[in-house]
Design an enzyme around this catalytic site. Structure first.
Site, short mmCIF file in Angstrom:
data_model
loop_
_atom_site.label_atom_id
_atom_site.label_comp_id
_atom_site.label_asym_id
_atom_site.label_seq_id
_atom_site.Cartn_x
_atom_site.Cartn_y
_atom_site.Cartn_z
N ARG A 34 55.35 -3.30 17.23
CA ARG A 34 53.97 -3.15 17.74
C ARG A 34 53.50 -1.70 17.70
NH1 ARG A 34 51.33 -3.47 23.31
NH2 ARG A 34 49.37 -4.61 23.05
N ILE A 60 43.77 -3.99 20.92
CA ILE A 60 44.85 -4.87 20.48
C ILE A 60 45.15 -5.76 21.70
CG2 ILE A 60 46.59 -3.14 21.14
CD1 ILE A 60 48.40 -4.07 18.92
N SER A 61 45.30 -7.06 21.49
CA SER A 61 45.53 -7.97 22.62
C SER A 61 46.88 -7.68 23.27
CB SER A 61 45.52 -9.42 22.13
OG SER A 61 44.33 -9.71 21.44
N ALA A 62 47.01 -8.07 24.52
CA ALA A 62 48.30 -7.93 25.23
C ALA A 62 49.34 -8.83 24.55
CB ALA A 62 48.14 -8.33 26.68
#
Ligand code: SAH
Length: 209
Positions: A34, A60-62
């Site tokens: 990530r 950016i999504s969790a």
């Protein structure tokens, strides 16, 4: 703690909470770094379970949201997938070892070009980033086995995207007004109609249209 131990403790957390439920998706989380999808200033937070800024006012999504949406998509090795909202490219990267091909559209050209760099640095070859407005889906490559919107959409857009699914295909998206609480929703195309299921309230950046 180094990045790989941080990643393992994030994976343990995602499994314990039930967000990661299949070993295939767990392996994808283990494989994809990530930190490579974040601006340098955010990298130290790569393995905290939070959304993070990636530029152009986008996020950016969790990790837990990526895990939940990826599991609900029931990814198969033969799937052709459409994503609306490339952002950093991380969600597409997580899907890449799990499916055959991903087309992903991004409204902001600078995010699309950064995502392309992130994906090629990670050695990913089955993701095609398309720097275009995805508010009408991507008819050029339809129909898809799976469609995922990682920005919030209105019911009308959900229905429109459903028409670009193959029979038996799955669509997942947060449905609701921009800057309001949305509902994470899936639709499965059955007999030409969308069978929908609502999951839980969530907040995503809105689809631009
Ligand atoms: N999936 C991303 C997170 C995306 S955030 C990741 O893994 O990092 C939502 C993204 O949707 C933003 O990058 C935003 O620019 C994009 N977006 C918004 N409206 C769009 C549109 N009409 N077409 C394509 N992308 C859009």
């Amino acid at each position: 703690m180094d990045a790989s131990s941080q990643k393992e403790s994030l994976i343990t957390h995602l499994k314990r909470e039930g967000y990661l439920s299949s070993s295939r998706v767990e392996q994808a989380f283990r494989k994809i770094p990530r930190e490579d999808f974040l601006p340098a200033s955010m990298r130290e937070h790569a393995y905290s379970d939070h959304p993070l800024p990636i530029g152009s006012g986008q996020t950016i999504s969790a990790p837990h949201m990526v895990a939940i949406m990826t599991e609900l998509l029931e990814p198969k090795k033969t799937d052709k997938v459409l994503e609306i909202g490339t952002g950093s490219g991380y969600q597409a990267a997580i899907l890449s070892p799990l499916v055959r091909k991903i087309y992903t559209t991004e409204f902001y050209p600078e995010l699309a070009s950064q995502a392309k760099k992130n994906l090629s640095r990670t050695g990913i070859k089955n993701v095609e980033v398309i720097p275009e407005d995805g508010s009408k889906g991507l008819p050029a490559h339809a129909p898809y086995d799976k469609i995922i919107a990682t920005c919030s959409i209105l019911q009308g857009t959900f229905n429109l995207l459903g028409k670009q699914l193959k029979e038996g295909g799955i669509l997942i998206a947060p449905i609701g007004e921009p800057h309001a609480i949305q509902m994470l929703t899936t639709g499965r195309r059955t007999g030409g109609k969308l069978k929908t299921k609502e999951y839980f309230p969530c907040v995503f950046v809105p689809l631009r249209q």
